[in-house]
Design an enzyme around this catalytic site. Structure first.
Site, PDB file in Angstrom:
ATOM      1  N   LYS A  57       0.758  -1.158   0.038  1.00 51.52           N
ATOM      2  CA  LYS A  57       0.059   0.020  -0.061  1.00 51.52           C
ATOM      3  C   LYS A  57       0.991   1.045  -0.070  1.00 51.52           C
ATOM      4  O   LYS A  57       1.703   1.183   0.948  1.00 51.52           O
ATOM      5  CB  LYS A  57      -0.914  -0.003   1.199  1.00 51.52           C
ATOM      6  CG  LYS A  57      -1.744   1.304   1.266  1.00 51.52           C
ATOM      7  CD  LYS A  57      -2.503   1.473   2.628  1.00 51.52           C
ATOM      8  CE  LYS A  57      -2.953   2.934   2.545  1.00 51.52           C
ATOM      9  NZ  LYS A  57      -3.802   3.138   3.977  1.00 51.52           N
ATOM     10  N   ASN A 111      -9.284   1.387   9.904  1.00 54.11           N
ATOM     11  CA  ASN A 111      -8.570   1.138  11.135  1.00 54.11           C
ATOM     12  C   ASN A 111      -9.178   2.071  12.310  1.00 54.11           C
ATOM     13  O   ASN A 111      -9.678   1.412  13.161  1.00 54.11           O
ATOM     14  CB  ASN A 111      -7.115   1.815  10.753  1.00 54.11           C
ATOM     15  CG  ASN A 111      -5.979   1.280  11.801  1.00 54.11           C
ATOM     16  OD1 ASN A 111      -4.933   1.120  11.373  1.00 54.11           O
ATOM     17  ND2 ASN A 111      -6.560   1.009  12.869  1.00 54.11           N
TER      18      ASN A 111
END
Length: 262
Positions: A101, A211
């Site tokens: 990522k 998250n």
């Protein structure tokens, strides 16, 4: 609830459209329970956390391996092409995966991606065999350049990282989805509550990476489960074909056969 279709990224099928970050959980035990409750098949891991201390890093990596999920290393905190590329190389060595990522931050207050540096770093990493998941904005031109650089997945932000504001630019995100109908698009950053997640999937986005909304909840495990349900519901609603919004009321009960009193 489980959807009947699967998410495929770089030729790999994942069992869920909810991807989960692993930072800032109250404890490793709660992290493991949240991952289980989410049903995710993919978690992101920051190389900087893994490398923060040799013993701590080894312990954290051991926890991730025990979860039985695929790992997506990220270049969180990088502010230049060189820094991001170097971090990606280290991540590939540590985690043994070509997936990365890619984050190149351009502005500190909003943590907005530097799309110019992002495209350059993506091109370099793509030429070196990486399979890049770029954290980007909803900008159509940036998306086009990232695809030309070899990216086969895009990760546009919903709103600034950790803000919990949801989908700030519905027009821009809807245009992005319409412009690239065959490209997997994963909303990354800014999701605050499960209704935001459902909305993103209803708009046709393929997945979400979450998250802070889970790790900072009062009950992260329960919140992870709530997001799993929202993602599944949003995807099913999209596949069912939602009705179009209307400017005028339309009666749900037909007028034919209705009795009129004189």
């Amino acid at each position: 609830m489980k959807t009947t279709d699967t998410l495929t990224l770089y030729g790999t099928e994942l069992r869920s459209r909810l991807l989960l970050g692993t930072a800032r959980y109250p404890s490793p035990a709660i992290l493991m329970e949240a991952v289980k409750a989410s049903g995710t098949g993919l978690v992101t891991v920051s190389l900087r956390r893994e490398s923060a201390g040799e013993r701590a890093g080894q312990g954290f990596w051991s926890i991730i391996r025990d979860m039985g999920v695929r790992v997506l290393p990220n270049t969180a905190g990088c502010h230049s092409v060189k820094e991001a590329v170097t971090t990606a190389h280290m991540a590939r060595e540590v985690f043994g995966t070509p997936w990365v990522k890619l984050e190149v931050i351009g502005e500190d207050d909003t943590l907005q991606p530097d799309v110019f540096a992002l495209v350059e770093a993506a091109r370099i990493l793509g030429e070196e065999g990486f399979e890049v998941f770029p954290y980007t904005t909803e900008d159509l031109i940036a998306a086009e350049r990232l695809l030309e650089a070899g990216c086969r997945v895009l990760m546009p932000w919903g709103s600034p990282i950790g803000s919990g504001r949801g989908l700030n630019n519905l027009f821009g995100l809807t245009a992005l989805r319409a412009r690239f109908p065959e490209v997997p698009l994963i909303i990354d950053a800014g999701i605050g509550v499960p209704s935001h997640a459902a909305q993103a999937l209803e708009l046709g986005f393929d997945a979400l990476l979450i998250n802070t909304a889970v790790s900072q909840a009062v009950d992260p495990v329960r919140m992870a489960g709530a997001f799993a349900q929202a993602v599944a519901a949003g995807r099913e609603a999209y596949r069912a074909g939602p009705m179009e919004p209307r400017d005028m009321a339309v009666p749900s009960t037909p007028l034919i056969g209705k009795a009129f009193l004189g």
